[in-house]
Scaffold this active site. Structure first.
Site, PDB file in Angstrom:
ATOM      1  N   ASP A 274      46.758  86.639  35.372  1.00 44.07           N
ATOM      2  CA  ASP A 274      46.209  85.322  35.070  1.00 44.07           C
ATOM      3  C   ASP A 274      44.785  85.543  34.539  1.00 44.07           C
ATOM      4  O   ASP A 274      44.221  86.643  34.643  1.00 44.07           O
ATOM      5  CB  ASP A 274      46.221  84.406  36.310  1.00 44.07           C
ATOM      6  CG  ASP A 274      46.148  82.920  35.917  1.00 44.07           C
ATOM      7  OD1 ASP A 274      45.728  82.616  34.782  1.00 44.07           O
ATOM      8  OD2 ASP A 274      46.483  82.068  36.761  1.00 44.07           O
TER       9      ASP A 274
HETATM   10  C1  BGC Z   1      46.024  79.272  34.614  1.00 44.77           C
HETATM   11  C2  BGC Z   1      47.270  79.732  33.901  1.00 44.77           C
HETATM   12  C3  BGC Z   1      47.083  79.661  32.407  1.00 44.77           C
HETATM   13  C4  BGC Z   1      45.880  80.476  32.027  1.00 44.77           C
HETATM   14  C5  BGC Z   1      45.601  80.528  30.537  1.00 44.77           C
HETATM   15  C6  BGC Z   1      44.790  79.923  34.085  1.00 44.77           C
HETATM   16  O1  BGC Z   1      43.684  79.285  34.580  1.00 44.77           O
HETATM   17  O2  BGC Z   1      46.133  79.513  35.992  1.00 44.77           O
HETATM   18  O3  BGC Z   1      48.358  78.956  34.295  1.00 44.77           O
HETATM   19  O4  BGC Z   1      48.233  80.090  31.755  1.00 44.77           O
HETATM   20  O5  BGC Z   1      44.755  79.924  32.677  1.00 44.77           O
HETATM   21  O6  BGC Z   1      45.068  79.347  30.081  1.00 44.77           O
END
Ligand code: BGC
Length: 748
Positions: A274
């Site tokens: 993530d």
């Molecule tokens: C989120 C993810 C997301 C990623 C990219 C993160 O803060 O937890 O779900 O895909 O950001 O934007």
């Protein structure tokens, strides 16, 4: 810009804050093996620097050394290697449509699906697949080839800020629908993730919390949802979560990544982090992380120069590095993204057609919670109808965070946030789909008006003067913040109670991220849960209210009767976080010193998530999981349960009412005498005309019937008598039979 990656971002300072899928699996294995062989051959021709290049991806809004022409402002970018035919990778969020948070790409709209929780309410994998296929096609048209979709964390807490992005509290339902959604996305020859692996169940302190849960419980709950989603959807990538799991960060968790995912499930694709979830180089690489995402959001670019150095020193083996890159290429090859490069120019998607997909999902996911005296559908005799509140004159609410879509039609209401973990990347946003306009169109002979609900006196007078009052109540939820409690905000409970006291024919339409308390429930005639219904939500709500569409959604999450019923009444750590936020706000110069330290969250319910917890504790919820009414009635007849190797339940469903509709019969099982709560082992959606009868057979998912036995290790079905309920919801025990199962074991 950005971003609520940290648990605390205040005043500009960021404080540190086998069996079910067996049929596909054989074929899948062959394609994975072929993809891996191809990937290995490409990796064999790469230099060390080229391999390192593919191990860490950029976060475009913060990336340096690239022109805006090269980058699309979105979640991620990774250059390809033209000499080897490796394509450029462009990542976008996500499950509800091609996201465009805080309009970082001005004017770039996309079709917005309803919340995933609403899709889950359809109990229909086909709806989930169609939504995935639609957003995948828009992603490709907008030149993305990796979609960060497939959020399948179980909703363990009704106040979870991201519940709207997930598929509810049951591992079978969530896993199957996530799998269908992912398969839909990937049908466009682009890659999808499944995320966030694992137990990223609350937003409060999401970057520091430590989820504590025993292995067997974990395997039987959240991990089972992932396992099923991976079998059904075959996602190219798994995104590991922000939080720790049993002491280790999810993105450097040997148990989760190496043991469960790659060894036990033979997962062939790549693990991406993530955004801002990487904490080390050597430990993470050796624990199974294959690619660092959004590198600018980590403390350092762990999988850049430090990875190269670690390989040169032998701390990360050459073999492991090759495996990391080969997994990435395998996922891209198998999903089709590798061989179908994205176009050089954006193509305009068929938005009108795609809006139909969003509307179908909303119509299938609206849940009629209560309908006393058949108050709905709206009587033909109603001449004066007043709509109240919820910005229902202009639109419908959506959830906030990285999944935010700037929908076709724009945002008629958009409010920035002054504070909170999501303030840097979320705004309260409505989609331009007006329930008022849709109802006016549907009811040309009635006088349909709207009042904003701000003045209690005017609102009560308007409700009194009408034949029917429909109050739109909203609760905004977002990634990076949990809801502080389960009440409707901004005194809406008092408003609804006052309207219901003045007008006996009152309908409450809820636009919420998840469950809310309803202290006024006895006073209103009907309650419609419309979740965040997406870009055609207004039309979908109007169609259900007027009876053009017969509601058929079922709750994928339990609605508590009061805040004390769920395992945790409020977000763990919220008091501490709020204290730090207040202290930092009072002392902005020293804001960065107010650090939320890591804290444990004990998931005491273990595998008994949601409705199972209620049964175990003997609690009566406000509305149980699986609940949902129709404008017709369904009867179940002649159930037959068989055992042996598998539990099956066969029965007739009859539409005994006067209109066509869809029903969702459910099968719950438990071993007699085990004391364990019943578990959803099967379900289906049946559409019947009035008087029509259909025989249906449900086969129990074996891993739901089994328990996970860590000493085996694997799944164990104890031989003996099993109770099988044919039910309308998780609390319905009116039709229970038994059958005997043979003892069995299955690999992990
Ligand atoms: C989120 C993810 C997301 C990623 C990219 C993160 O803060 O937890 O779900 O895909 O950001 O934007």
């Amino acid at each position: 810009m950005r971003r609520g990656w940290s648990a605390l971002a205040i005043g500009g300072a960021t404080a540190a804050l086998a069996i079910a899928g067996a049929a596909n699996a054989g074929q899948g294995k062959t394609t994975s093996n072929a993809a891996r062989a191809r990937a290995d051959a490409v990796v064999a021709r790469m230099s060390l620097d080229e391999k390192i290049l593919l191990a860490h991806a950029l976060f475009p809004p913060m990336a340096k050394g690239k022109t805006q022409k090269e980058l699309i402002s979105a979640a991620g970018h990774l250059d390809g290697i033209p000499r080897l035919g490796v394509p450029t990778m462009r990542e976008s969020d996500a499950s509800l449509g091609v996201a465009n948070q805080v309009e970082q790409r001005p004017g770039d709209v996309a079709t917005a699906l309803p919340s995933s929780l609403m899709t889950a309410s359809s109990f229909d994998p086909e709806i989930a697949r169609a939504g995935g296929a639609m957003i995948g096609s828009e992603a490709r048209a907008k030149r993305f080839n990796v979609l960060l979709a497939g959020g399948v964390n179980l909703t363990r807490d009704p106040w979870g800020g991201r519940n709207f992005e997930y598929l509810g509290e049951d591992p079978l339902l969530a896993g199957e629908l996530a799998g269908a959604h992912i398969a839909g996305v990937q049908s466009n020859r682009i890659a999808s993730t499944v995320k966030h692996f694992a137990i990223n169940s609350q937003e409060t302190g999401r970057m520091v919390s430590d989820a504590r849960i025993g292995e067997a419980d974990l395997r039987m709950s959240d991990l089972l949802a992932f396992e099923i989603a991976i079998e059904k959807g075959r996602p190219a990538s798994v995104m590991c979560a922000y939080n720790k799991v049993n002491g280790d960060w999810a993105c450097e968790n040997d148990f989760l990544l190496n043991k469960v995912l790659k060894r036990d499930w033979s997962y062939p694709g790549w693990v991406m982090s993530d955004w801002g979830a990487v904490h080390s180089t050597v430990k993470a690489a050796n624990a199974g992380l294959d690619q660092e995402s959004g590198q600018e959001l980590d403390k350092e670019i762990y999988f850049g120069a430090p990875l190269k150095a670690a390989v040169e020193k032998g701390q990360v083996s050459q073999k492991r590095l090759d495996d990391m890159i080969a997994r990435y290429l395998t996922g891209m090859i198998e999903s089709g993204a590798y061989d179908a490069p994205v176009a050089s120019k954006t193509v305009t998607p068929p938005y009108a057609r795609n809006a139909e997909v969003a509307q179908r999902a909303a119509e299938a996911g609206i849940v009629l919670l209560k309908n006393e005296g058949d108050l709905l559908p709206i009587a033909k005799t109603a001449k004066r109808i007043v709509l109240i509140g919820g910005n229902a004159d202009v639109g419908v609410l959506s959830g906030g965070g990285s999944s935010q879509v700037r929908s076709v039609g724009g945002a008629p209401v958009e409010q920035p946030l002054a504070w909170g973990g999501s303030a840097s990347f979320a705004r309260v946003t409505y989609h331009a789909s007006s329930p008022l306009q849709a109802l006016k169109k549907a009811l040309p002979n009635a006088q349909v008006t709207w009042i904003d609900g701000r003045s209690l006196t005017d609102t009560v007078a308007a409700a009194k003067a009408a034949d029917l009052a429909i109050v739109f109540a909203t609760q905004w939820a977002t990634e990076a913040d949990d809801l502080p409690d389960l009440r409707l905000p901004n005194h809406q409970d008092a408003l609804i109670a006052a309207i219901a006291a003045a007008q006996p024919k009152t309908v409450a339409v809820l636009e919420t991220g998840g469950p809310v308390l309803m202290p006024w429930l006895d006073k209103v005639g009907a309650v419609v849960e419309a979740w965040y219904p997406g870009q055609r939500g207004g039309e979908a709500i109007a169609n259900v209210l007027t009876g053009k569409v017969n509601p058929s959604g079922r709750l994928p999450i339990t609605f508590p009767a009061d805040a004390s019923q769920p395992p945790r009444p409020r977000p763990v750590g919220l008091d501490r976080l709020s204290g730090l936020e207040a202290a930092a706000a009072a002392n902005p110069a020293a804001a960065s010193t107010y650090v939320l330290e890591s804290f444990p969250i004990d998931y005491v319910e273990g595998a008994d998530v949601g409705y199972r917890w209620y049964e175990k504790k003997g609690l009566k919820p406000l509305f149980p999981f699986g609940h949902g009414l129709n404008y017709t009635r369904f009867a179940y007849r002649n159930p037959v349960v068989t055992g042996g190797d598998r539990l099956t339940l066969s029965f007739e469903v009859v539409n005994t009412g006067r209109v066509a509709g869809s029903d969702v019969p459910q099968m719950y099982v438990t071993r007699d005498g085990s004391g364990a709560p019943m578990r959803l082992a099967g379900y289906t959606r049946v559409t019947l005309k009035p008087g029509e009868v259909r025989r249906v057979t449900l086969t129990a998912e074996p891993r739901v019937v089994a328990d996970y036995d860590t000493s085996l290790p694997g799944w164990r079905i104890k031989g003996g008598t099993y109770r099988v309920a044919l039910a309308r919801d998780a609390a319905d025990r009116t039709m229970v039979s038994t059958a005997t199962l043979k003892p069995q074991t299955m690999r992990p």
